[in-house]
Design a protein around this motif. Structure first.
Motif, PDB file in Angstrom:
ATOM      1  N   ALA A 181      36.621  31.550  32.901  1.00  0.00           N
ATOM      2  CA  ALA A 181      36.682  31.438  34.490  1.00  0.00           C
ATOM      3  C   ALA A 181      36.474  32.633  35.245  1.00  0.00           C
ATOM      4  CB  ALA A 181      38.002  30.796  34.495  1.00  0.00           C
ATOM      5  N   TYR A 182      37.085  33.753  34.643  1.00  0.00           N
ATOM      6  CA  TYR A 182      36.771  35.014  35.342  1.00  0.00           C
ATOM      7  C   TYR A 182      35.404  35.464  35.388  1.00  0.00           C
ATOM      8  CZ  TYR A 182      38.447  39.380  37.126  1.00  0.00           C
ATOM      9  OH  TYR A 182      38.350  40.883  37.929  1.00  0.00           O
ATOM     10  N   GLY A 183      34.931  35.320  34.219  1.00  0.00           N
ATOM     11  CA  GLY A 183      33.587  35.879  33.985  1.00  0.00           C
ATOM     12  C   GLY A 183      32.575  34.912  34.834  1.00  0.00           C
ATOM     13  N   ALA A 184      32.674  33.597  34.803  1.00  0.00           N
ATOM     14  CA  ALA A 184      31.712  32.915  35.482  1.00  0.00           C
ATOM     15  C   ALA A 184      31.851  32.803  36.936  1.00  0.00           C
ATOM     16  CB  ALA A 184      32.188  31.299  35.182  1.00  0.00           C
ATOM     17  N   VAL A 185      33.135  32.981  37.497  1.00  0.00           N
ATOM     18  CA  VAL A 185      33.189  33.213  38.951  1.00  0.00           C
ATOM     19  C   VAL A 185      32.560  34.540  39.520  1.00  0.00           C
ATOM     20  CG1 VAL A 185      34.999  33.626  40.851  1.00  0.00           C
ATOM     21  CG2 VAL A 185      35.237  31.680  39.170  1.00  0.00           C
ATOM     22  N   SER A 186      32.817  35.573  38.512  1.00  0.00           N
ATOM     23  CA  SER A 186      32.225  37.037  38.896  1.00  0.00           C
ATOM     24  C   SER A 186      30.902  36.877  38.892  1.00  0.00           C
ATOM     25  CB  SER A 186      32.779  37.909  37.931  1.00  0.00           C
ATOM     26  OG  SER A 186      32.118  39.166  38.405  1.00  0.00           O
ATOM     27  N   GLY A 187      30.066  36.457  37.808  1.00  0.00           N
ATOM     28  CA  GLY A 187      28.757  36.182  38.014  1.00  0.00           C
ATOM     29  C   GLY A 187      27.982  35.564  38.955  1.00  0.00           C
ATOM     30  N   LEU A 188      28.664  34.208  39.234  1.00  0.00           N
ATOM     31  CA  LEU A 188      28.319  33.456  40.391  1.00  0.00           C
ATOM     32  C   LEU A 188      28.518  33.872  41.854  1.00  0.00           C
ATOM     33  CD1 LEU A 188      27.075  30.517  40.534  1.00  0.00           C
ATOM     34  CD2 LEU A 188      29.240  29.664  40.630  1.00  0.00           C
ATOM     35  N   ALA A 189      29.676  34.554  41.989  1.00  0.00           N
ATOM     36  CA  ALA A 189      29.598  35.151  43.393  1.00  0.00           C
ATOM     37  C   ALA A 189      28.541  36.100  43.592  1.00  0.00           C
ATOM     38  CB  ALA A 189      31.000  35.544  43.706  1.00  0.00           C
ATOM     39  N   GLY A 190      28.478  37.239  42.439  1.00  0.00           N
ATOM     40  CA  GLY A 190      27.536  38.276  43.018  1.00  0.00           C
ATOM     41  C   GLY A 190      28.156  39.355  44.101  1.00  0.00           C
ATOM     42  N   GLY A 191      27.182  40.161  44.286  1.00  0.00           N
ATOM     43  CA  GLY A 191      27.572  41.088  45.417  1.00  0.00           C
ATOM     44  C   GLY A 191      28.880  42.024  45.398  1.00  0.00           C
ATOM     45  N   THR A 192      29.383  41.961  46.305  1.00  0.00           N
ATOM     46  CA  THR A 192      30.739  42.832  46.559  1.00  0.00           C
ATOM     47  C   THR A 192      31.675  42.207  45.693  1.00  0.00           C
ATOM     48  OG1 THR A 192      30.011  43.303  48.518  1.00  0.00           O
ATOM     49  CG2 THR A 192      32.462  43.598  48.155  1.00  0.00           C
ATOM     50  N   VAL A 193      31.946  40.898  45.830  1.00  0.00           N
ATOM     51  CA  VAL A 193      33.073  40.313  44.859  1.00  0.00           C
ATOM     52  C   VAL A 193      32.823  40.625  43.513  1.00  0.00           C
ATOM     53  CG1 VAL A 193      34.072  37.908  44.178  1.00  0.00           C
ATOM     54  CG2 VAL A 193      33.366  38.272  46.662  1.00  0.00           C
ATOM     55  N   ASP A 194      31.539  40.507  42.936  1.00  0.00           N
ATOM     56  CA  ASP A 194      31.268  40.625  41.541  1.00  0.00           C
ATOM     57  C   ASP A 194      31.618  42.198  41.101  1.00  0.00           C
ATOM     58  OD1 ASP A 194      30.313  40.515  38.753  1.00  0.00           O
ATOM     59  OD2 ASP A 194      28.445  41.432  39.624  1.00  0.00           O
ATOM     60  N   ALA A 195      31.194  42.925  42.225  1.00  0.00           N
ATOM     61  CA  ALA A 195      31.269  44.577  41.687  1.00  0.00           C
ATOM     62  C   ALA A 195      32.996  44.760  41.952  1.00  0.00           C
ATOM     63  CB  ALA A 195      30.864  45.447  42.891  1.00  0.00           C
ATOM     64  N   LEU A 196      33.756  44.000  42.614  1.00  0.00           N
ATOM     65  CA  LEU A 196      35.346  44.330  42.729  1.00  0.00           C
ATOM     66  C   LEU A 196      35.919  43.678  41.543  1.00  0.00           C
ATOM     67  CD1 LEU A 196      37.796  45.379  44.443  1.00  0.00           C
ATOM     68  CD2 LEU A 196      37.651  42.897  45.415  1.00  0.00           C
ATOM     69  N   MET A 197      35.494  42.647  41.017  1.00  0.00           N
ATOM     70  CA  MET A 197      36.142  42.339  40.066  1.00  0.00           C
ATOM     71  C   MET A 197      35.750  42.722  38.580  1.00  0.00           C
ATOM     72  SD  MET A 197      35.388  37.778  40.576  1.00  0.00           S
ATOM     73  CE  MET A 197      36.570  37.411  39.297  1.00  0.00           C
ATOM     74  N   MET A 198      34.836  43.422  38.627  1.00  0.00           N
ATOM     75  CA  MET A 198      34.194  44.202  37.462  1.00  0.00           C
ATOM     76  C   MET A 198      35.071  45.512  37.554  1.00  0.00           C
ATOM     77  SD  MET A 198      32.219  42.729  35.444  1.00  0.00           S
ATOM     78  CE  MET A 198      33.464  41.420  35.948  1.00  0.00           C
ATOM     79  N   ARG A 199      35.626  46.212  38.460  1.00  0.00           N
ATOM     80  CA  ARG A 199      36.058  47.235  38.725  1.00  0.00           C
ATOM     81  C   ARG A 199      37.577  47.029  38.297  1.00  0.00           C
ATOM     82  NH1 ARG A 199      31.881  48.062  39.468  1.00  0.00           N
ATOM     83  NH2 ARG A 199      32.182  47.952  37.461  1.00  0.00           N
ATOM     84  N   VAL A 200      38.108  45.795  38.394  1.00  0.00           N
ATOM     85  CA  VAL A 200      39.418  45.271  37.983  1.00  0.00           C
ATOM     86  C   VAL A 200      39.563  45.383  36.422  1.00  0.00           C
ATOM     87  CG1 VAL A 200      41.021  43.459  37.925  1.00  0.00           C
ATOM     88  CG2 VAL A 200      39.995  43.998  40.080  1.00  0.00           C
ATOM     89  N   LEU A 201      38.384  44.814  36.004  1.00  0.00           N
ATOM     90  CA  LEU A 201      38.300  44.976  34.478  1.00  0.00           C
ATOM     91  C   LEU A 201      38.304  46.334  33.873  1.00  0.00           C
ATOM     92  CD1 LEU A 201      35.417  42.029  33.636  1.00  0.00           C
ATOM     93  CD2 LEU A 201      37.974  42.201  33.433  1.00  0.00           C
ATOM     94  N   ASP A 202      37.502  47.098  34.546  1.00  0.00           N
ATOM     95  CA  ASP A 202      37.628  48.495  34.193  1.00  0.00           C
ATOM     96  C   ASP A 202      38.938  49.213  34.090  1.00  0.00           C
ATOM     97  OD1 ASP A 202      34.533  48.405  33.699  1.00  0.00           O
ATOM     98  OD2 ASP A 202      34.262  49.279  35.716  1.00  0.00           O
ATOM     99  N   ILE A 203      39.422  48.801  35.233  1.00  0.00           N
ATOM    100  CA  ILE A 203      40.902  49.325  35.097  1.00  0.00           C
ATOM    101  C   ILE A 203      41.936  48.864  33.955  1.00  0.00           C
ATOM    102  CG2 ILE A 203      43.197  49.556  36.745  1.00  0.00           C
ATOM    103  CD1 ILE A 203      41.337  49.336  39.038  1.00  0.00           C
ATOM    104  N   LEU A 204      41.573  47.629  33.696  1.00  0.00           N
ATOM    105  CA  LEU A 204      42.305  46.915  32.678  1.00  0.00           C
ATOM    106  C   LEU A 204      42.007  47.441  31.387  1.00  0.00           C
ATOM    107  CD1 LEU A 204      42.520  43.359  33.827  1.00  0.00           C
ATOM    108  CD2 LEU A 204      44.562  44.983  33.919  1.00  0.00           C
ATOM    109  N   TYR A 205      40.782  47.777  31.188  1.00  0.00           N
ATOM    110  CA  TYR A 205      40.092  48.453  29.946  1.00  0.00           C
ATOM    111  C   TYR A 205      40.854  49.697  29.818  1.00  0.00           C
ATOM    112  CZ  TYR A 205      36.496  45.287  28.267  1.00  0.00           C
ATOM    113  OH  TYR A 205      35.867  44.435  27.600  1.00  0.00           O
ATOM    114  N   ALA A 206      41.210  50.366  30.803  1.00  0.00           N
ATOM    115  CA  ALA A 206      41.667  51.883  30.774  1.00  0.00           C
ATOM    116  C   ALA A 206      43.233  52.114  30.125  1.00  0.00           C
ATOM    117  CB  ALA A 206      41.597  52.636  32.078  1.00  0.00           C
TER     118      ALA A 206
END
Length: 373
Positions: A181-206
Protein backbone atom coordinates in the motif's frame (compact mmCIF):
# COMPACT_ATOMS: atom_id res chain seq x y z
CA UNK A 1 -4.19 -12.76 -20.36
CA UNK A 2 -3.50 -13.09 -16.64
CA UNK A 3 -4.82 -16.67 -16.72
CA UNK A 4 -2.40 -17.46 -19.57
CA UNK A 5 0.51 -15.97 -17.66
CA UNK A 6 -0.47 -17.90 -14.53
CA UNK A 7 -0.61 -21.13 -16.54
CA UNK A 8 2.85 -20.48 -17.99
CA UNK A 9 4.20 -19.66 -14.54
CA UNK A 10 2.88 -22.97 -13.19
CA UNK A 11 4.49 -24.82 -16.07
CA UNK A 12 7.85 -23.16 -15.47
CA UNK A 13 7.62 -23.83 -11.72
CA UNK A 14 6.69 -27.48 -12.38
CA UNK A 15 9.94 -27.89 -14.35
CA UNK A 16 12.00 -26.44 -11.49
CA UNK A 17 12.64 -29.59 -9.47
CA UNK A 18 14.69 -27.91 -6.69
CA UNK A 19 11.83 -25.45 -6.11
CA UNK A 20 9.31 -28.30 -6.00
CA UNK A 21 11.54 -30.17 -3.54
CA UNK A 22 11.71 -27.02 -1.41
CA UNK A 23 7.91 -26.72 -1.50
CA UNK A 24 7.52 -30.37 -0.47
CA UNK A 25 9.98 -29.85 2.39
CA UNK A 26 8.03 -26.84 3.63
CA UNK A 27 4.75 -28.75 3.50
CA UNK A 28 6.28 -31.62 5.47
CA UNK A 29 7.75 -29.27 8.09
CA UNK A 30 4.44 -27.41 8.45
CA UNK A 31 2.44 -30.64 8.80
CA UNK A 32 4.94 -32.02 11.29
CA UNK A 33 4.70 -28.88 13.41
CA UNK A 34 0.89 -28.88 13.31
CA UNK A 35 0.24 -32.60 13.88
CA UNK A 36 3.52 -33.92 15.29
CA UNK A 37 3.14 -32.80 18.94
CA UNK A 38 -0.04 -34.90 19.19
CA UNK A 39 1.74 -38.01 17.90
CA UNK A 40 4.99 -38.02 19.86
CA UNK A 41 3.31 -39.13 23.10
CA UNK A 42 4.82 -36.27 25.10
CA UNK A 43 3.13 -32.96 25.92
CA UNK A 44 5.57 -30.10 25.14
CA UNK A 45 5.61 -28.95 28.77
CA UNK A 46 5.89 -32.45 30.32
CA UNK A 47 9.01 -32.81 32.48
CA UNK A 48 10.65 -36.16 33.17
CA UNK A 49 13.07 -35.62 36.09
CA UNK A 50 14.52 -39.09 35.60
CA UNK A 51 15.57 -38.38 32.01
CA UNK A 52 17.45 -35.09 32.04
CA UNK A 53 19.69 -34.53 28.98
CA UNK A 54 19.13 -38.00 27.59
CA UNK A 55 20.94 -38.32 24.22
CA UNK A 56 18.97 -39.13 21.04
CA UNK A 57 18.17 -42.83 20.75
CA UNK A 58 15.71 -45.30 19.26
CA UNK A 59 15.74 -47.34 22.47
CA UNK A 60 12.79 -47.26 24.85
CA UNK A 61 12.99 -45.83 28.37
CA UNK A 62 13.12 -46.70 31.17
CA UNK A 63 15.80 -49.33 30.67
CA UNK A 64 16.40 -52.07 33.22
CA UNK A 65 19.20 -50.10 34.88
CA UNK A 66 16.96 -47.03 35.13
CA UNK A 67 14.06 -48.70 36.93
CA UNK A 68 15.52 -48.92 40.43
CA UNK A 69 16.80 -45.29 40.60
CA UNK A 70 13.43 -44.02 39.36
CA UNK A 71 11.51 -46.16 41.84
CA UNK A 72 13.80 -45.13 44.70
CA UNK A 73 13.02 -41.47 44.04
CA UNK A 74 9.30 -42.22 43.93
CA UNK A 75 9.50 -44.28 47.14
CA UNK A 76 11.26 -41.38 48.86
CA UNK A 77 8.37 -39.10 47.90
CA UNK A 78 5.99 -41.74 49.35
CA UNK A 79 7.99 -41.62 52.60
CA UNK A 80 8.88 -45.28 52.20
CA UNK A 81 11.90 -47.40 51.39
CA UNK A 82 12.31 -49.61 48.34
CA UNK A 83 13.08 -53.07 49.64
CA UNK A 84 12.94 -55.10 46.43
CA UNK A 85 12.29 -54.64 42.68
CA UNK A 86 11.48 -57.38 40.19
CA UNK A 87 10.72 -56.83 36.50
CA UNK A 88 8.45 -59.31 34.77
CA UNK A 89 8.15 -58.44 31.08
CA UNK A 90 6.33 -55.14 30.82
CA UNK A 91 5.40 -55.03 34.50
CA UNK A 92 7.37 -54.26 37.62
CA UNK A 93 6.81 -55.57 41.13
CA UNK A 94 8.16 -53.58 44.05
CA UNK A 95 8.15 -54.02 47.79
CA UNK A 96 7.78 -50.90 49.93
CA UNK A 97 8.46 -50.63 53.66
CA UNK A 98 8.06 -47.72 56.06
CA UNK A 99 8.24 -47.09 59.84
CA UNK A 100 4.59 -45.97 59.70
CA UNK A 101 1.59 -47.38 57.78
CA UNK A 102 1.87 -46.52 54.08
CA UNK A 103 -1.02 -44.50 52.68
CA UNK A 104 -2.13 -46.22 49.48
CA UNK A 105 -3.10 -42.85 48.01
CA UNK A 106 0.61 -42.12 47.64
CA UNK A 107 0.75 -44.83 44.96
CA UNK A 108 -0.75 -42.26 42.59
CA UNK A 109 2.77 -40.94 42.22
CA UNK A 110 3.60 -43.94 40.04
CA UNK A 111 1.27 -43.03 37.11
CA UNK A 112 1.91 -39.31 37.63
CA UNK A 113 5.60 -39.88 36.98
CA UNK A 114 4.75 -40.89 33.40
CA UNK A 115 6.90 -44.02 33.71
CA UNK A 116 4.32 -46.43 35.11
CA UNK A 117 0.62 -47.18 34.86
CA UNK A 118 -1.94 -47.57 37.63
CA UNK A 119 -0.52 -49.57 40.54
CA UNK A 120 -2.20 -52.57 42.13
CA UNK A 121 -1.58 -53.68 45.72
CA UNK A 122 -0.84 -57.42 45.78
CA UNK A 123 0.05 -57.82 49.45
CA UNK A 124 -0.31 -55.66 52.53
CA UNK A 125 1.01 -56.43 55.98
CA UNK A 126 -1.32 -56.36 58.94
CA UNK A 127 0.22 -53.16 60.31
CA UNK A 128 0.27 -51.50 56.87
CA UNK A 129 4.01 -50.84 56.90
CA UNK A 130 4.83 -53.24 54.07
CA UNK A 131 3.27 -53.24 50.61
CA UNK A 132 3.89 -55.39 47.55
CA UNK A 133 2.80 -53.41 44.50
CA UNK A 134 2.69 -54.21 40.79
CA UNK A 135 2.43 -51.65 37.96
CA UNK A 136 2.80 -51.70 34.16
CA UNK A 137 5.84 -50.02 32.66
CA UNK A 138 5.24 -47.25 30.15
CA UNK A 139 7.73 -47.18 27.29
CA UNK A 140 8.99 -43.72 26.42
CA UNK A 141 10.93 -42.80 23.30
CA UNK A 142 13.12 -39.72 22.98
CA UNK A 143 14.17 -39.74 19.34
CA UNK A 144 15.98 -36.39 19.58
CA UNK A 145 16.84 -36.65 23.28
CA UNK A 146 15.68 -34.44 26.13
CA UNK A 147 16.61 -30.95 27.31
CA UNK A 148 18.03 -29.66 30.58
CA UNK A 149 14.68 -30.08 32.36
CA UNK A 150 13.88 -33.52 30.98
CA UNK A 151 11.40 -32.46 28.25
CA UNK A 152 11.20 -34.35 24.96
CA UNK A 153 13.21 -32.33 22.45
CA UNK A 154 11.37 -33.55 19.36
CA UNK A 155 8.04 -32.39 20.76
CA UNK A 156 9.58 -29.09 21.82
CA UNK A 157 11.04 -28.51 18.34
CA UNK A 158 7.72 -29.22 16.65
CA UNK A 159 5.80 -26.97 19.06
CA UNK A 160 8.44 -24.27 18.64
CA UNK A 161 8.05 -24.55 14.87
CA UNK A 162 4.42 -23.50 15.21
CA UNK A 163 5.47 -20.26 16.88
CA UNK A 164 8.33 -19.54 14.46
CA UNK A 165 6.21 -20.21 11.38
CA UNK A 166 3.33 -18.19 12.84
CA UNK A 167 5.63 -15.23 13.45
CA UNK A 168 7.19 -15.57 10.00
CA UNK A 169 3.88 -15.76 8.13
CA UNK A 170 1.99 -13.18 10.21
CA UNK A 171 4.75 -10.58 10.24
CA UNK A 172 5.44 -11.16 6.55
CA UNK A 173 1.73 -10.74 5.73
CA UNK A 174 1.54 -7.51 7.74
CA UNK A 175 4.71 -6.21 6.10
CA UNK A 176 3.31 -7.21 2.71
CA UNK A 177 0.06 -5.30 3.19
CA UNK A 178 1.70 -2.17 4.58
CA UNK A 179 4.61 -2.19 2.14
CA UNK A 180 2.46 -2.73 -0.97
CA UNK A 181 0.00 0.00 0.00
CA UNK A 182 2.71 2.49 0.96
CA UNK A 183 4.95 1.83 -2.04
CA UNK A 184 2.10 1.86 -4.56
CA UNK A 185 0.70 5.14 -3.25
CA UNK A 186 4.14 6.72 -3.20
CA UNK A 187 4.98 5.65 -6.76
CA UNK A 188 1.57 6.59 -8.11
CA UNK A 189 1.52 10.03 -6.45
CA UNK A 190 5.02 11.03 -7.56
CA UNK A 191 6.49 14.49 -7.14
CA UNK A 192 6.63 16.05 -3.69
CA UNK A 193 4.44 13.39 -2.08
CA UNK A 194 6.72 10.63 -3.33
CA UNK A 195 9.85 12.46 -2.14
CA UNK A 196 8.33 13.08 1.30
CA UNK A 197 7.22 9.48 1.71
CA UNK A 198 10.67 8.23 0.73
CA UNK A 199 12.34 10.50 3.27
CA UNK A 200 10.11 8.95 5.94
CA UNK A 201 11.41 5.56 4.86
CA UNK A 202 15.00 6.81 5.11
CA UNK A 203 14.37 7.96 8.67
CA UNK A 204 12.88 4.59 9.63
CA UNK A 205 15.82 2.80 8.01
CA UNK A 206 18.19 4.80 10.20
CA UNK A 207 16.61 3.56 13.46
CA UNK A 208 18.59 0.63 14.99
CA UNK A 209 16.27 -2.36 15.17
CA UNK A 210 17.50 -3.71 18.51
CA UNK A 211 17.18 -0.24 20.05
CA UNK A 212 13.62 -0.09 18.72
CA UNK A 213 12.79 -3.44 20.36
CA UNK A 214 14.32 -2.35 23.66
CA UNK A 215 12.20 0.80 23.57
CA UNK A 216 9.10 -1.34 23.07
CA UNK A 217 10.11 -3.48 26.04
CA UNK A 218 10.10 -0.35 28.21
CA UNK A 219 6.37 0.08 27.61
CA UNK A 220 5.20 -3.45 26.86
CA UNK A 221 5.80 -6.92 28.18
CA UNK A 222 8.11 -9.21 26.21
CA UNK A 223 6.28 -11.94 24.37
CA UNK A 224 4.93 -13.23 21.08
CA UNK A 225 2.86 -10.17 20.18
CA UNK A 226 5.74 -7.82 20.86
CA UNK A 227 7.90 -9.78 18.42
CA UNK A 228 5.15 -9.65 15.80
CA UNK A 229 4.74 -5.89 16.17
CA UNK A 230 8.48 -5.20 16.20
CA UNK A 231 9.27 -7.33 13.14
CA UNK A 232 6.27 -6.17 11.12
CA UNK A 233 7.11 -2.55 11.92
CA UNK A 234 10.46 -2.70 10.12
CA UNK A 235 10.18 -5.46 7.51
CA UNK A 236 7.70 -3.55 5.33
CA UNK A 237 10.33 -0.95 4.41
CA UNK A 238 12.04 -3.08 1.75
CA UNK A 239 8.69 -4.16 0.31
CA UNK A 240 7.63 -0.51 0.01
CA UNK A 241 10.75 0.32 -2.00
CA UNK A 242 10.25 -2.67 -4.31
CA UNK A 243 6.61 -1.79 -4.98
CA UNK A 244 7.41 1.90 -5.51
CA UNK A 245 10.04 1.02 -8.12
CA UNK A 246 7.62 -1.29 -9.92
CA UNK A 247 4.89 1.35 -9.83
CA UNK A 248 7.18 3.99 -11.35
CA UNK A 249 8.04 1.54 -14.11
CA UNK A 250 4.36 0.81 -14.81
CA UNK A 251 3.46 4.50 -14.99
CA UNK A 252 5.29 4.75 -18.32
CA UNK A 253 3.27 1.90 -19.85
CA UNK A 254 0.46 2.65 -22.30
CA UNK A 255 -2.29 0.75 -20.45
CA UNK A 256 -1.46 2.66 -17.27
CA UNK A 257 -1.63 6.02 -19.05
CA UNK A 258 -4.89 4.98 -20.70
CA UNK A 259 -6.45 4.19 -17.32
CA UNK A 260 -5.43 7.60 -16.00
CA UNK A 261 -6.69 9.33 -19.15
CA UNK A 262 -10.06 7.60 -18.85
CA UNK A 263 -10.46 9.08 -15.37
CA UNK A 264 -10.06 5.92 -13.31
CA UNK A 265 -9.77 6.61 -9.60
CA UNK A 266 -6.62 6.02 -7.59
CA UNK A 267 -8.07 2.97 -5.87
CA UNK A 268 -9.17 1.43 -9.15
CA UNK A 269 -5.77 1.99 -10.73
CA UNK A 270 -4.01 0.43 -7.75
CA UNK A 271 -6.26 -2.61 -7.46
CA UNK A 272 -6.93 -3.34 -11.14
CA UNK A 273 -3.73 -2.24 -12.85
CA UNK A 274 -0.81 -1.68 -10.46
CA UNK A 275 -0.99 -4.59 -8.02
CA UNK A 276 -1.91 -7.37 -10.54
CA UNK A 277 1.02 -6.42 -12.80
CA UNK A 278 3.39 -6.40 -9.82
CA UNK A 279 2.16 -9.70 -8.42
CA UNK A 280 5.19 -11.69 -9.58
CA UNK A 281 7.87 -9.59 -7.83
CA UNK A 282 5.62 -9.15 -4.81
CA UNK A 283 5.06 -12.91 -4.32
CA UNK A 284 8.75 -13.64 -4.81
CA UNK A 285 9.77 -10.92 -2.34
CA UNK A 286 7.16 -12.08 0.18
CA UNK A 287 8.44 -15.66 -0.01
CA UNK A 288 11.96 -14.44 0.69
CA UNK A 289 10.65 -12.22 3.48
CA UNK A 290 9.38 -15.15 5.58
CA UNK A 291 12.85 -16.65 6.25
CA UNK A 292 14.18 -13.19 7.10
CA UNK A 293 11.43 -12.75 9.67
CA UNK A 294 12.02 -16.22 11.17
CA UNK A 295 15.75 -15.53 11.38
CA UNK A 296 15.11 -12.14 12.97
CA UNK A 297 12.78 -13.67 15.54
CA UNK A 298 15.42 -16.30 16.31
CA UNK A 299 17.97 -13.54 16.82
CA UNK A 300 15.67 -11.68 19.23
CA UNK A 301 14.85 -14.87 21.15
CA UNK A 302 18.55 -15.72 21.32
CA UNK A 303 19.11 -12.34 23.02
CA UNK A 304 16.21 -12.95 25.40
CA UNK A 305 14.09 -10.20 23.83
CA UNK A 306 11.67 -12.46 21.95
CA UNK A 307 9.32 -15.28 22.86
CA UNK A 308 9.16 -16.01 26.57
CA UNK A 309 8.38 -19.18 28.51
CA UNK A 310 6.13 -21.16 28.59
CA UNK A 311 5.93 -20.46 24.84
CA UNK A 312 8.97 -21.41 22.82
CA UNK A 313 10.43 -20.99 19.34
CA UNK A 314 13.39 -22.30 17.40
CA UNK A 315 15.36 -19.24 18.49
CA UNK A 316 14.64 -19.94 22.16
CA UNK A 317 15.67 -23.59 21.79
CA UNK A 318 18.86 -22.60 19.97
CA UNK A 319 19.71 -20.19 22.78
CA UNK A 320 19.17 -22.96 25.35
CA UNK A 321 21.20 -25.41 23.30
CA UNK A 322 24.13 -23.02 22.92
CA UNK A 323 24.48 -22.87 26.69
CA UNK A 324 24.72 -26.69 26.88
CA UNK A 325 26.78 -27.23 23.74
CA UNK A 326 29.61 -29.18 25.41
CA UNK A 327 27.49 -31.47 27.59
CA UNK A 328 24.44 -31.92 25.31
CA UNK A 329 25.17 -30.91 21.69
CA UNK A 330 21.88 -32.42 20.47
CA UNK A 331 20.02 -29.61 22.25
CA UNK A 332 21.50 -27.20 19.69
CA UNK A 333 21.60 -29.53 16.68
CA UNK A 334 17.88 -30.45 16.76
CA UNK A 335 16.28 -26.97 16.59
CA UNK A 336 19.08 -25.66 14.37
CA UNK A 337 18.37 -28.49 11.90
CA UNK A 338 14.68 -27.58 11.69
CA UNK A 339 15.55 -23.90 11.25
CA UNK A 340 18.16 -24.50 8.54
CA UNK A 341 15.89 -26.81 6.52
CA UNK A 342 13.04 -24.28 6.67
CA UNK A 343 15.18 -21.29 5.74
CA UNK A 344 16.91 -23.06 2.84
CA UNK A 345 13.57 -24.34 1.50
CA UNK A 346 11.94 -20.91 1.74
CA UNK A 347 14.84 -19.20 -0.02
CA UNK A 348 14.93 -21.78 -2.81
CA UNK A 349 11.15 -21.60 -3.27
CA UNK A 350 11.38 -17.81 -3.42
CA UNK A 351 14.01 -18.00 -6.15
CA UNK A 352 11.87 -20.48 -8.09
CA UNK A 353 8.76 -18.32 -7.82
CA UNK A 354 10.72 -15.25 -8.90
CA UNK A 355 11.94 -17.02 -12.03
CA UNK A 356 8.56 -18.57 -12.80
CA UNK A 357 6.63 -15.30 -12.45
CA UNK A 358 9.12 -13.15 -14.38
CA UNK A 359 7.99 -12.96 -18.04
CA UNK A 360 11.49 -11.86 -19.08
CA UNK A 361 12.84 -15.30 -18.11
CA UNK A 362 10.59 -17.28 -20.46
CA UNK A 363 12.40 -20.03 -22.30
CA UNK A 364 11.77 -22.70 -24.88
CA UNK A 365 8.16 -23.76 -25.31
CA UNK A 366 6.81 -20.70 -23.52
CA UNK A 367 8.47 -18.39 -26.01
CA UNK A 368 7.08 -20.39 -28.91
CA UNK A 369 3.63 -20.28 -27.36
CA UNK A 370 3.86 -16.52 -27.02
CA UNK A 371 4.98 -16.12 -30.60
CA UNK A 372 2.25 -18.42 -31.85
CA UNK A 373 -0.42 -16.50 -30.04
Amino acid sequence: MSAVLAHRARRRLARDRPALAALASLVLVALACLIGPFLTGHPPERIYPDFVRVPPSLAAHPRSDELRPALQRLAFRMRASLEDVAQEGERVRLTLTAPKPIDERSLRLLPRSGLFGEAQVLERSADGRRLVVEAPIRRLYFLLGTDALGRDLLTRCLAAGRVSLLIGLTAALAALLIGVAYGAVSGLAGGTVDALMMRVLDILYALPFVFFVIMLLVFFRAGLWLVLVAVAAVEWLDMARIVRTQTLSLKSRDFFRAAIALGAGTGTILLRHAVPNMLGPIIAAATLLVPRVILLESFLSFLGLGVQEPATSWGVLIAEGSRALESAPWMLAAPAGFLVVTLVALNRLGDGLGEALDPRLQRGPDQRDSAGR
